[in-house]
Scaffold this active site. Structure first.
Site, short mmCIF file in Angstrom:
data_model
loop_
_atom_site.label_atom_id
_atom_site.label_comp_id
_atom_site.label_asym_id
_atom_site.label_seq_id
_atom_site.Cartn_x
_atom_site.Cartn_y
_atom_site.Cartn_z
N THR A 194 4.16 2.74 5.53
CA THR A 194 2.75 2.32 5.57
C THR A 194 2.02 3.24 6.53
O THR A 194 2.57 3.59 7.58
CB THR A 194 2.58 0.85 6.04
OG1 THR A 194 1.22 0.66 6.46
CG2 THR A 194 3.47 0.47 7.20
N ARG A 220 1.30 -5.12 -5.28
CA ARG A 220 1.55 -6.34 -4.51
C ARG A 220 1.80 -7.40 -5.57
O ARG A 220 1.06 -7.49 -6.53
CB ARG A 220 0.33 -6.66 -3.64
CG ARG A 220 0.07 -5.55 -2.61
CD ARG A 220 -1.01 -5.92 -1.61
NE ARG A 220 -1.05 -4.96 -0.52
CZ ARG A 220 -1.89 -3.93 -0.43
NH1 ARG A 220 -2.78 -3.72 -1.38
NH2 ARG A 220 -1.85 -3.10 0.59
N ASP A 233 2.13 -0.29 11.76
CA ASP A 233 1.95 -1.65 12.29
C ASP A 233 3.22 -2.50 12.23
O ASP A 233 3.14 -3.72 12.23
CB ASP A 233 0.81 -2.34 11.53
CG ASP A 233 1.11 -2.48 10.04
OD1 ASP A 233 2.07 -1.86 9.56
OD2 ASP A 233 0.36 -3.21 9.36
N ASP A 242 5.47 -4.84 6.26
CA ASP A 242 6.20 -6.06 6.60
C ASP A 242 6.09 -7.16 5.55
O ASP A 242 6.99 -8.00 5.43
CB ASP A 242 5.95 -6.56 8.02
CG ASP A 242 4.49 -6.67 8.36
OD1 ASP A 242 3.68 -6.56 7.43
OD2 ASP A 242 4.18 -6.85 9.55
N ARG A 264 -5.97 -2.61 9.62
CA ARG A 264 -6.58 -3.94 9.61
C ARG A 264 -6.22 -4.73 10.86
O ARG A 264 -7.05 -5.34 11.48
CB ARG A 264 -6.11 -4.70 8.36
CG ARG A 264 -7.20 -5.51 7.76
CD ARG A 264 -6.95 -6.10 6.40
NE ARG A 264 -5.75 -5.72 5.70
CZ ARG A 264 -5.68 -5.60 4.38
NH1 ARG A 264 -6.75 -5.76 3.65
NH2 ARG A 264 -4.54 -5.29 3.81
N GLY A 316 0.84 -1.21 0.00
CA GLY A 316 0.00 0.00 0.00
C GLY A 316 0.87 1.25 0.00
O GLY A 316 1.86 1.32 0.71
N ASP A 372 -0.26 2.53 8.46
CA ASP A 372 -0.83 1.82 9.62
C ASP A 372 0.00 1.89 10.89
O ASP A 372 -0.52 1.60 11.97
CB ASP A 372 -1.05 0.35 9.27
CG ASP A 372 -2.25 0.14 8.37
OD1 ASP A 372 -2.87 1.14 7.96
OD2 ASP A 372 -2.58 -1.03 8.09
O1 F6P Z 1 -1.53 0.34 3.65
C1 F6P Z 1 -2.23 -0.17 4.70
C2 F6P Z 1 -3.68 -0.22 4.35
O2 F6P Z 1 -4.13 1.06 4.02
C3 F6P Z 1 -4.54 -0.81 5.44
O3 F6P Z 1 -4.90 0.09 6.44
C4 F6P Z 1 -5.72 -1.33 4.66
O4 F6P Z 1 -6.29 -2.40 5.33
C5 F6P Z 1 -5.10 -1.78 3.38
O5 F6P Z 1 -3.90 -1.06 3.24
C6 F6P Z 1 -5.96 -1.57 2.17
O6 F6P Z 1 -5.26 -1.97 1.06
P1 F6P Z 1 -5.72 -1.91 -0.47
O7 F6P Z 1 -7.08 -1.33 -0.52
O8 F6P Z 1 -4.71 -1.04 -1.15
O9 F6P Z 1 -5.63 -3.30 -0.94
#
Ligand code: F6P
Length: 322
Positions: free
Chosen positions: A127, A74, A131, A105, A173, A13, A129
């Protein structure tokens, strides 16, 4: 011996501030006399040879923008032993002997595997998050917090005018840091996070009734994405209390926008540190922030570290926001 030709990629992300990190890697590398490649669309760019040689001007005027000028992805293909070998072969073909991976991660697991295939990698935490266990701070977090706060301030205006309850979902998440800090900043009556199970009666209804008894007439509840059921929660609150309730999912608005000063500065420091590690012949490290210091850890150890959640702040939040 230190790296002579390095590559930089952004993966997973996107997060505001990634551009400042890319800029720092490119300019630090060039100033150390290295050849620097920008890899397009995360690990995919290493698989299909989508890289471009960077110069000082390649990263002009990107720092103030959200998103990532290198694009991101990804990459399921890279997440296979064959994919990792293919990426390592591409690095060898281009003479790349060091890679900086800016991401979360999942991206660091890729960096560990690519290091295992003979290409030293350095992870930089990017990121929204926050996290990643080994670091107090991830690039993009501050911008996301400020965006969420601003959005909820706006929601509060209309919530207050109508004497309503607003249930607002923020990103995260597996990690409640965005929810917790935003909840404190907007004075949320209750903040629900994935780290702490909640009880609807005690944590939601009783708190609304207690606040009501002190004269409060509008309520903000912040919910982390990982807790979910935001719409249902709003409906249940309305049904049980009679207070008109609305659900808002802030979503990807939190991932965009101009990075804050903090994100630009931390990203710049982390990007420089990553290149310094490669220059010193190191790989399989992840850059981290501890307090205000930039440090680094072995990637494998970093991935095994347990995340901690600030439970004291969670309790304080409940005391202050009634
Ligand atoms: O980058 C982290 C994040 O924004 C999370 O908070 C969220 O769950 C996820 O990515 C959403 O990812 P995407 O919609 O890009 O698959």
């Amino acid at each position: 011996m230190g790296a002579k030709t390095i590559a930089v990629l952004t993966s997973g992300g996107d997060a505001p501030g990634m551009n400042a990190a890319v800029r720092a890697v490119v300019r630090s590398g060039l100033s150390f006399g290295m050849k620097v490649y920008g890899v397009m669309r995360g690990y995919n760019g290493l698989l299909n040879g989508d890289l471009k040689e960077m110069n000082m001007r390649s990263v002009s005027d990107i720092m103030q923008h959200g998103g990532t000028a290198l694009f991101t992805a990804r990459s399921p293909e890279f997440n296979t032993p064959e994919g990792v070998q293919k990426a390592a072969n591409m690095c060898r073909e281009k003479g790349i002997d060091g890679v900086v991976v800016i991401g979360g991660d999942g991206s660091f697991r890729g960096a560990r595997d690519l290091t295992g295939a003979g290409i030293p990698c350095i992870g930089v935490p990017g990121t929204i998050d926050n996290d990643i266990a080994c670091t107090d701070y991830t690039i993009g977090y501050d911008t996301a917090l400020n965006t969420a706060m601003e959005m909820i301030d706006r929601i509060r205006d209309t919530t207050e005018s109508h004497d309503r309850c607003s249930v607002v979902e923020v990103m995260g998440r597996r990690c409640g840091d965005i929810a917790l800090n935003t909840g404190v900043a907007v004075g949320a009556l209750t903040t629900l996070v994935p780290e702490i199970p909640y009880d609807f009666q005690k944590d939601v209804l009783d708190r609304i009734r207690l606040a009501q008894s002190t004269g409060k007439r509008h309520y903000i509840i912040v919910v982390a994405e990982g807790v979910g059921h935001t719409q249902e929660l709003a409906e249940r609150i309305q049904k049980e209390t009679g207070i008109e309730s609305r659900a808002t999912i802030l979503g990807h608005v939190q991932r965009g926008g101009a990075p804050t000063l903090r994100d630009r500065v931390v990203a710049s420091r982390m990007g420089y540190h990553a290149v310094e590690l490669l220059q010193n012949g190191l790989g399989n490290r992840v850059v981290a922030m501890k307090g205000e210091q930039i440090v680094d850890f072995d990637i494998t150890e970093a991935l095994d570290m347990p995340r901690t959640f600030d439970e004291k702040m969670y309790r304080v939040s409940a005391i202050l926001s009634i």
